[in-house]
Design a protein around this motif. Structure first.
Motif, PDB file in Angstrom:
ATOM      1  N   PHE A 111      10.456   4.548  -2.993  1.00 31.60           N
ATOM      2  CA  PHE A 111      10.778   5.803  -2.315  1.00 31.60           C
ATOM      3  C   PHE A 111      11.975   6.480  -2.984  1.00 31.60           C
ATOM      4  CE2 PHE A 111       8.383   4.704   1.697  1.00 31.60           C
ATOM      5  CZ  PHE A 111       7.699   5.903   1.771  1.00 31.60           C
ATOM      6  N   ILE A 112      13.021   5.705  -3.237  1.00 27.25           N
ATOM      7  CA  ILE A 112      14.242   6.271  -3.824  1.00 27.25           C
ATOM      8  C   ILE A 112      13.993   6.724  -5.255  1.00 27.25           C
ATOM      9  CG2 ILE A 112      16.578   5.674  -4.576  1.00 27.25           C
ATOM     10  CD1 ILE A 112      16.798   3.898  -2.102  1.00 27.25           C
ATOM     11  N   ARG A 113      13.178   5.996  -5.973  1.00 25.38           N
ATOM     12  CA  ARG A 113      12.897   6.369  -7.361  1.00 25.38           C
ATOM     13  C   ARG A 113      12.076   7.652  -7.437  1.00 25.38           C
ATOM     14  NH1 ARG A 113       9.981   2.415 -11.735  1.00 25.38           N
ATOM     15  NH2 ARG A 113      12.121   1.769 -12.201  1.00 25.38           N
ATOM     16  N   ARG A 114      11.189   7.864  -6.456  1.00 23.92           N
ATOM     17  CA  ARG A 114      10.193   8.933  -6.577  1.00 23.92           C
ATOM     18  C   ARG A 114      10.452  10.139  -5.685  1.00 23.92           C
ATOM     19  NH1 ARG A 114       5.550   4.237  -6.511  1.00 23.92           N
ATOM     20  NH2 ARG A 114       5.754   3.634  -8.698  1.00 23.92           N
ATOM     21  N   ALA A 173       0.833  -1.212   0.000  1.00 25.05           N
ATOM     22  CA  ALA A 173       0.000   0.000   0.000  1.00 25.05           C
ATOM     23  C   ALA A 173       0.863   1.255   0.000  1.00 25.05           C
ATOM     24  CB  ALA A 173      -0.922  -0.009   1.221  1.00 25.05           C
ATOM     25  N   ILE A 174       1.946   1.246   0.774  1.00 21.08           N
ATOM     26  CA  ILE A 174       2.848   2.408   0.800  1.00 21.08           C
ATOM     27  C   ILE A 174       3.497   2.605  -0.562  1.00 21.08           C
ATOM     28  CG2 ILE A 174       5.001   3.273   1.795  1.00 21.08           C
ATOM     29  CD1 ILE A 174       4.203   1.952   4.416  1.00 21.08           C
ATOM     30  N   SER A 175       3.912   1.508  -1.184  1.00 22.28           N
ATOM     31  CA  SER A 175       4.511   1.606  -2.522  1.00 22.28           C
ATOM     32  C   SER A 175       3.542   2.242  -3.506  1.00 22.28           C
ATOM     33  CB  SER A 175       4.929   0.214  -3.019  1.00 22.28           C
ATOM     34  OG  SER A 175       5.903  -0.342  -2.175  1.00 22.28           O
ATOM     35  N   ASN A 176       2.280   1.859  -3.409  1.00 29.91           N
ATOM     36  CA  ASN A 176       1.274   2.450  -4.290  1.00 29.91           C
ATOM     37  C   ASN A 176       1.135   3.948  -4.049  1.00 29.91           C
ATOM     38  OD1 ASN A 176       0.764  -0.083  -5.345  1.00 29.91           O
ATOM     39  ND2 ASN A 176      -1.015  -0.460  -4.067  1.00 29.91           N
ATOM     40  N   MET A 177       1.155   4.349  -2.785  1.00 29.92           N
ATOM     41  CA  MET A 177       0.966   5.759  -2.449  1.00 29.92           C
ATOM     42  C   MET A 177       2.170   6.624  -2.822  1.00 29.92           C
ATOM     43  SD  MET A 177      -2.049   6.382  -1.357  1.00 29.92           S
ATOM     44  CE  MET A 177      -1.968   7.936  -0.487  1.00 29.92           C
ATOM     45  N   CYS A 234       2.360  12.890  -1.173  1.00 24.97           N
ATOM     46  CA  CYS A 234       2.137  11.791  -0.248  1.00 24.97           C
ATOM     47  C   CYS A 234       3.457  11.060   0.017  1.00 24.97           C
ATOM     48  CB  CYS A 234       1.106  10.824  -0.825  1.00 24.97           C
ATOM     49  SG  CYS A 234       0.587   9.560   0.336  1.00 24.97           S
ATOM     50  N   CYS A 235       4.253  10.906  -1.012  1.00 25.56           N
ATOM     51  CA  CYS A 235       5.562  10.264  -0.865  1.00 25.56           C
ATOM     52  C   CYS A 235       6.432  11.058   0.110  1.00 25.56           C
ATOM     53  CB  CYS A 235       6.236  10.154  -2.233  1.00 25.56           C
ATOM     54  SG  CYS A 235       7.824   9.304  -2.214  1.00 25.56           S
ATOM     55  N   GLU A 236       6.414  12.371  -0.027  1.00 26.35           N
ATOM     56  CA  GLU A 236       7.198  13.224   0.870  1.00 26.35           C
ATOM     57  C   GLU A 236       6.681  13.138   2.301  1.00 26.35           C
ATOM     58  OE1 GLU A 236       7.015  17.094  -0.795  1.00 26.35           O
ATOM     59  OE2 GLU A 236       8.322  16.628  -2.494  1.00 26.35           O
ATOM     60  N   ALA A 237       5.366  13.062   2.452  1.00 27.02           N
ATOM     61  CA  ALA A 237       4.780  13.016   3.793  1.00 27.02           C
ATOM     62  C   ALA A 237       5.112  11.706   4.498  1.00 27.02           C
ATOM     63  CB  ALA A 237       3.263  13.206   3.706  1.00 27.02           C
ATOM     64  N   MET A 238       5.156  10.608   3.760  1.00 26.54           N
ATOM     65  CA  MET A 238       5.412   9.303   4.375  1.00 26.54           C
ATOM     66  C   MET A 238       6.889   9.052   4.636  1.00 26.54           C
ATOM     67  SD  MET A 238       2.738   6.625   2.588  1.00 26.54           S
ATOM     68  CE  MET A 238       3.401   6.863   0.948  1.00 26.54           C
ATOM     69  N   LEU A 239       7.759   9.778   3.929  1.00 20.89           N
ATOM     70  CA  LEU A 239       9.194   9.525   4.059  1.00 20.89           C
ATOM     71  C   LEU A 239       9.733  10.196   5.317  1.00 20.89           C
ATOM     72  CD1 LEU A 239      11.700   8.255   2.830  1.00 20.89           C
ATOM     73  CD2 LEU A 239      12.080  10.384   1.581  1.00 20.89           C
ATOM     74  N   VAL A 271      18.036   9.720   3.135  1.00 21.68           N
ATOM     75  CA  VAL A 271      17.353   9.225   4.330  1.00 21.68           C
ATOM     76  C   VAL A 271      17.688   7.759   4.584  1.00 21.68           C
ATOM     77  CG1 VAL A 271      15.106   8.752   5.366  1.00 21.68           C
ATOM     78  CG2 VAL A 271      15.478  10.884   4.118  1.00 21.68           C
ATOM     79  N   PHE A 272      17.650   6.939   3.540  1.00 26.02           N
ATOM     80  CA  PHE A 272      17.883   5.509   3.733  1.00 26.02           C
ATOM     81  C   PHE A 272      19.359   5.192   3.956  1.00 26.02           C
ATOM     82  CE2 PHE A 272      13.686   5.167   1.691  1.00 26.02           C
ATOM     83  CZ  PHE A 272      13.084   4.296   2.588  1.00 26.02           C
ATOM     84  N   LEU A 273      20.245   5.913   3.280  1.00 25.23           N
ATOM     85  CA  LEU A 273      21.667   5.662   3.505  1.00 25.23           C
ATOM     86  C   LEU A 273      22.093   6.047   4.917  1.00 25.23           C
ATOM     87  CD1 LEU A 273      23.232   6.717   0.086  1.00 25.23           C
ATOM     88  CD2 LEU A 273      23.044   4.417   1.045  1.00 25.23           C
ATOM     89  N   GLN A 274      21.407   7.001   5.503  1.00 28.31           N
ATOM     90  CA  GLN A 274      21.670   7.357   6.893  1.00 28.31           C
ATOM     91  C   GLN A 274      21.124   6.304   7.849  1.00 28.31           C
ATOM     92  OE1 GLN A 274      19.991  11.272   7.348  1.00 28.31           O
ATOM     93  NE2 GLN A 274      21.447  12.194   5.899  1.00 28.31           N
ATOM     94  N   ASN A 275      20.300   5.391   7.337  1.00 28.03           N
ATOM     95  CA  ASN A 275      19.723   4.309   8.144  1.00 28.03           C
ATOM     96  C   ASN A 275      20.313   2.951   7.766  1.00 28.03           C
ATOM     97  OD1 ASN A 275      17.229   5.082  10.020  1.00 28.03           O
ATOM     98  ND2 ASN A 275      17.238   6.470   8.269  1.00 28.03           N
ATOM     99  N   ARG A 276      21.592   2.920   7.455  1.00 29.62           N
ATOM    100  CA  ARG A 276      22.337   1.666   7.234  1.00 29.62           C
ATOM    101  C   ARG A 276      21.936   0.947   5.944  1.00 29.62           C
ATOM    102  NH1 ARG A 276      19.669   1.128  11.680  1.00 29.62           N
ATOM    103  NH2 ARG A 276      18.781  -0.891  11.109  1.00 29.62           N
TER     104      ARG A 276
END
Length: 844
Positions: free
Chosen positions: A407-410, A359-363, A369-374, A417-422
Motif C-alpha cells: 500500500f505504501i509503495r503504490r 489477495a489485497i497485496s496483489n490487487m 483498485c489500490c486507492e479504492a481499498m485504502l 493513512v497508516f501513520l495516523q493508525n499507530r
C-alpha cells in the motif's frame, strides 16, 4: 441372497426348473436356517470343480449364502483356494458364470481377496473378464464383470493389464446409454480406476468417443451415488493438470459447475469434492482464470459476502490466484471483486486473514483498485493484524506487513493513512526488537517503509534520529545483498543531514562503504553504494575519510566488465579526484586547465611505493627515506598599501640578485586575515613539520604589479611568466653545464631538507629547478594571474605545462593548445602534437 440376485444369476427357463427341484421354498428355508460347518463349506468348495453343472450351481449358491453372512467367512474361503476355482468357471455355462462372477465380486471386497487376485497366474482370466465386459451379450454378465473389474482395478498392475484391452470406448458407451444404475455406477467406478494408468489418460485424447460431457451429465443425477462418483472422476482428472484434459474441463465449463454446487446448500455433501476440484483447476493455466466473466463467478463474489465462514479459507485461494494474474486486474476492478475480497476480513481466522492479505497485496498493483481499498477501516484491520500474537503460520505477521508495505509503495496517501493508525510505534518495534527474527524480505520491507518516512518532508525530522540512522548503518553490513542495497539508498537520500553525517563518520561509515566495493560482486549493490559515496563526496570531512580509506584504490581495481556495466563509477572517481587535486595528479599525472591549484597542493618528485601519502600523515614523517615533495602554499599574501620604499625593494629585475634583495621586513597577512609584520626567518621555520611558504605570495604580488604585461595579449603574458619562473629557478650560475646544475640542484635540495627538518619543501623556497619545479611554479603563478594552464607529468619524469589560446584559423576562431618551453627557448609555445612539442615532452 436376494431373489433379484438369483434372477441375475440364472436364466428364466432354468430358474423355473430349479425352483421345482433343487431350489423349492422348503429347501431354501432349510438352507437359510441351516448352521454351517467347516466340513460343509470345504465340501462345497471342492464341488465347484465338479463336472456336473447342477452340483456346481448348488455348491456356488451354498457358498454365496455363506459368504454373505460375514467378512470373516470371506477370508476363510480365500484361504481354501476358491479364487482359482472361480476363475476356472469363466468358461462354463451362463448360470455358473454369473454365480462365479457374483461370488468373485464379493471376495474382492476385502484386502485378502484383492491380494490373492493380484497375481500373474490370474492374468488370462482377468483379461477374459475384461472381454466379457466389452463383448458379452448377457447384460447381467456385463454388469457383474464391470463390478469385478471396478474393484480389482484399484491395483495399478491390474489396471495396466486390463487397459491393454481397449476398455475406454465400452466404458463411455455404458456411461452414456446404460439405464441400469448398477452397470452405470460400476462403469464409472471402473473409469475412475482406469485413469490411474498413464496409458488410459493418454487415450482420452485419442478417441473422440471419450467425451467428458457424458460424465458432466451425471453431476446432476438424482442418485447421489452416481453424482458423487462423477465428482470423484473430475477430481482425479483435474489432479493431473495435463493441458489437453484441462482444456476439455474448460470447454465443459467445469469451474462454473463447481461454483454452482458450492453455492447450493442442498448439495453440502459434495462441497468438499467440488472445492478440491476448484483448487486443482486453479493450478493449471488453462482453467485458472477463464471463468472470470461468467455469471457463476459473479454470483460467487456476492455469495462469499454472506456465506458460512468455513468456506472462506478454501475460496480465498480463488481470489489469490486471480489477483496474481496481471492481465485480469482491470477486469476484476471493473467487476468490483476487491469488495468481495475485503469481506473476508470479517472472519478473524488467522489463516483467512493472511490469505486475504495476499489477495489485497496483489490487487494493490492496480492504481485505482489500490486507492479504492485504502480506507481507514482496512488500515485499522491491518494494523490490528500487525499486533497479533501466537500466529504459528506467520509468527511475526510478515504477511500483514507485506500488505502495508505494498500500500505504501503504490499509493502516495498510504503513508499518512497508516501513520495516523499507530504505524510508527509498530514499525519501530519491528525495527528495534523483531528485525533479527524477520526473513530477509521482512527486513527489507521494514527498511523501505522507513525509507519512505525519512524522505517525506512531513516525517523526516521525526524519523531521522540518531538511533534509527545508526541502526541503518549497521544493516549496511548485512550479508543479505538486498538489505545492504536498500540501506545504501536510504543513506544516500539523507546524506545532506548533519545528524546522518555525524553518525556516518562516528561509526566508520566510509570504511564500511569502501569495504563493500571490494567484497561484493552484485552490480545493484555496487551501484547504490557508489550513489551513496557520490552523495557524500561534496562534504569535506566525509570526502577525505573516503580517500583515506582507499576509495580510489578500490575504484581502480574494478574490472572492465564492472566499469562497462556501471559507468557511474567513473563519475565517482572523477569527483573524488577533483575534490583532492594532489591525489588526482598522483593518479593521473594531469591537472587540466580548469583545475586551479588549491591551497596546500603538493606533488611527489620521485618514486613512491605504497598508497598515496596524505599531507596530515606526511607532516608527521621525517626526511629520510622518502622522496622530495613540493607543496604550493597560498596561506599568506602580501598586504596591500605597502610604502614606496618596500615596493621599490621588491620590484622585479632581470638579474639573479632579485630574489635575494627582497626585504624581509615586508608586511604579510594570512589568507584568513591574520596579519604578520615580518617574514619568519630561518629560526622561525616549523622544523620537522610542514613550514609555511613566505616567498610564493611575494612572487604573486610582484607579477601583479606589471600591468602592462598582464593586460596585453595572452602570448606576451605567457612569455613574461615563463621568463619570471626561469629567473627564479635558474640558480646563481646561468652558464653552468647540465651536470654541474644537477649537482648544484641536489645540494640545494639537501640543504633545504636539512634546514626545514622535513622532505616537504614549499615551492617558493626553491632557487634552482628543472622540468618539475619550473612547471609546478608556473602553474602556481599562472592560476593567480588568469593564464589558462595545465600541469602534466609524462612517463619519464618530465613535467610540462600546456596553455590554451584562442586563434583565428581559416576565418574561424578555434582553441589550440601549446606546450610552454621553460627549459630551452624560454617562453616559446610548441603546438601540442608537433614534433617540437613531443621532443620537449620526451614523447618520441
Amino acid at each position: 441372497m436376494s431373489a433379484n440376485e438369483k434372477e441375475k444369476i440364472l436364466p428364466k427357463e432354468e430358474l423355473s426348473e430349479k425352483k421345482s427341484t433343487k431350489l423349492d421354498k422348503t429347501k431354501q428355508s432349510d438352507i437359510k436356517e441351516k448352521v454351517y460347518t467347516t466340513r460343509q463349506v470345504e465340501t462345497s468348495v471342492t464341488l465347484i470343480d465338479s463336472p456336473e453343472a447342477d452340483v456346481v450351481l448348488e455348491a456356488l449358491l451354498f457358498i454365496s449364502k455363506y459368504a454373505d453372512i460375514s467378512k470373516n467367512n470371506l477370508a476363510g474361503l480365500i484361504k481354501s483356494g476358491i479364487v482359482q476355482k472361480l476363475m476356472n468357471n469363466c468358461t462354463k455355462n451362463i448360470c455358473i458364470l454369473r454365480l462365479s462372477l457374483r461370488l468373485l465380486s464379493v471376495l474382492v471386497n476385502i484386502e485378502e481377496g484383492l491380494y490373492e487376485i493380484d497375481q500373474n497366474k490370474y492374468d488370462d482370466q482377468i483379461i477374459s473378464i475384461a472381454n466379457m465386459y466389452m463383448e458379452h451379450k448377457d447384460s447381467h454378465v456385463e454388469e457383474l464383470a464391470a463390478e469385478v473389474l471396478a474393484k480389482i482395478a484399484s491395483s495399478c498392475r491390474i489396471t495396466t493389464l486390463i487397459f491393454k484391452v481397449k476398455l475406454l470406448i465400452p466404458v463411455f458407451e455404458n456411461m452414456k446409454n446404460s439405464k441400469n444404475v448398477n452397470l452405470l455406477y460400476h462403469s464409472m467406478l471402473l473409469f475412475c480406476e482406469l485413469i490411474e494408468a498413464p496409458a488410459a489418460v493418454s487415450a482420452l485424447a485419442e478417441h473422440n468417443s471419450c467425451d467428458l460431457n457424458i460424465i458432466v451429465t451425471h453431476l446432476s443425477s438424482k442418485d447421489d451415488k452416481i453424482s458423487n462418483l462423477a465428482l470423484n472422476v473430475f477430481e482425479k482428472l483435474s489432479t493431473y493438470g495435463l493441458p489437453f484434459i484441462q482444456d476439455t474441463l474448460r470447454i465443459i465449463s467445469l469451474m462454473e459447475k463447481m461454483f454452482t454446487i458450492i453455492m447450493n446448500d442442498e448439495k453440502e455433501q459434495q462441497h468438499v469434492n467440488a472445492i478440491q476440484i476448484v483448487q486443482n483447476c486453479l493450478n493449471s493455466s488453462e482453467t485458472s482464470s477463464y471463468f472470470v466473466e461468467s455469471v457463476e463467478f459473479l454470483e460467487l463474489c456476492q455469495w462469499v459476502k454472506t456465506c458460512h465462514p468455513k468456506y472462506l479459507l478454501p475460496l480465498i485461494e480463488v481470489f489469490i490466484k486471480l489477483t496474481g494474474i496481471p492481465e485480469l486486474k482491470q477486469i476484476l476492478f471493473d467487476l468490483s471483486v476487491e469488495e468481495s475480497i475485503l469481506f473476508f476480513f470479517r472472519y478473524k481466522n488467522k489463516q483467512v486473514l493472511n490469505k486475504t492479505c495476499v489477495a489485497i497485496s496483489n490487487m494493490t498493483t492496480h492504481k485505482y483498485c489500490c486507492e479504492a481499498m485504502l480506507t481507514p477501516v482496512v488500515a485499522g484491520d491491518l494494523i490490528e493484524m500487525l499486533q497479533r500474537q501466537n500466529d504459528e503460520e506467520d509468527p511475526y505477521n510478515e504477511i500483514a506487513l507485506k500488505t502495508v508495505f505494498f500500500f505504501i509503495r503504490r499509493n502516495i496517501k498510504a503513508l499518512d493513512v497508516f501513520l495516523q493508525n499507530r504505524l510508527k510505534t509498530i514499525l519501530l518495534d519491528f525495527f528495534y526488537n523483531k528485525i533479527s527474527k524477520l526473513s530477509p524480505d521482512g527486513i527489507y520491507m521494514v527498511l523501505e517503509i522507513l525509507y519512505k518516512c525519512l524522505v517525506h518532508p512531513k516525517y523526516q525530522e521525526e524519523f531521522a534520529t540518531e538511533d534509527i540512522l545508526r541502526e541503518i548503518l549497521n544493516h549496511l553490513q548485512s550479508p543479505q545483498v538486498k538489505i545492504a542495497t536498500i540501506c545504501c539508498e536510504i543513506m544516500a537520500s539523507v546524506a545532506s543531514l548533519d545528524t546522518f553525517r555525524r553518525i556516518f563518520m562516528g561509526n566508520k561509515g566510509p570504511k564500511i562503504c569502501v569495504e563493500i566495493l571490494s567484497s561484493t560482486e552484485d552490480l545493484n549493490l555496487l551501484t547504490q553504494n557508489l550513489y551513496l559515496i557520490f552523495s557524500c563526496l561534496i562534504y569535506e570531512d566525509v570526502a577525505m575519510a573516503f580517500l583515506h580509506n582507499g576509495l580510489l584504490t578500490e575504484l581502480k581495481n574494478f574490472s572492465d566488465y564492472v566499469v562497462q556495466q556501471i559507468p557511474f563509477c567513473n563519475r565517482v572517481k572523477c569527483l573524488a579526484l577533483n575534490y583532492y587535486q594532489p591525489i588526482k595528479f598522483y593518479e593521473t599525472g594531469l591537472l587540466e586547465i580548469t583545475n586551479k591549484l588549491p591551497n596546500k597542493f603538493y606533488i611527489i618528485n620521485g618514486q613512491w611505493n605504497g598508497p598515496f601519502p596524505f599531507l596530515r600523515i606526511l607532516d608527521m614523517m621525517k626526511v629520510s627515506p622518502y622522496p622530495t615533495i613540493y607543496i604550493v602554499d597560498y596561506s599568506y599574501e602580501v598586504k596591500k598599501g605597502l610604502n614606496p620604499e618596500i615596493e621599490s625593494q621588491i620590484s622585479l629585475r632581470s638579474s639573479e640578485s632579485t630574489i635575494s634583495s627582497l626585504s624581509v621586513s615586508s608586511t604579510l597577512r594570512s589568507s584568513r586575515g591574520t596579519s604578520l609584520t615580518e617574514i619568519p626567518s630561518a629560526i622561525d621555520i616549523n622544523y620537522g613539520k610542514v613550514s609555511s611558504d613566505v616567498f610564493l605570495p611575494r612572487y604573486i604580488y610582484h607579477i601583479r604589479k606589471y600591468d602592462q604585461f598582464l593586460e596585453g595579449p595572452m602570448k606576451n603574458r605567457i612569455k613574461f611568466l615563463s621568463e619570471y619562473v626561469d629567473t627564479l629557478l635558474s640558480g646563481s650560475r646561468s652558464h653552468a653545464s647540465v651536470p654541474e646544475k644537477i649537482h648544484e640542484y641536489k645540494l640545494h635540495i639537501q640543504c633545504l631538507k636539512h634546514k626545514l627538518g622535513n622532505n616537504i619543501i614549499p615551492i617558493g623556497f626553491l632557487r634552482l629547478g628543472f622540468h618539475c619545479e619550473k612547471s609546478l611554479l608556473f602553474k602556481a603563478l599562472a592560476d593567480k594571474i588568469c593564464i589558462p594552464c595545465s600541469l602534466v607529468k609524462g612517463s619519464s619524469r618530465i613535467y610540462w605545462n600546456e596553455v590554451a589560446l584562442l586563434e583565428n584559423i581559416d576565418g574561424c576562431e578555434k582553441i589550440r593548445f601549446y606546450v610552454v618551453d621553460l627549459i630551452n627557448e624560454v617562453g616559446e609555445l610548441l603546438l601540442v602534437g608537433s614534433r617540437e612539442a613531443s621532443k620537449y615532452c620526451n614523447l618520441n
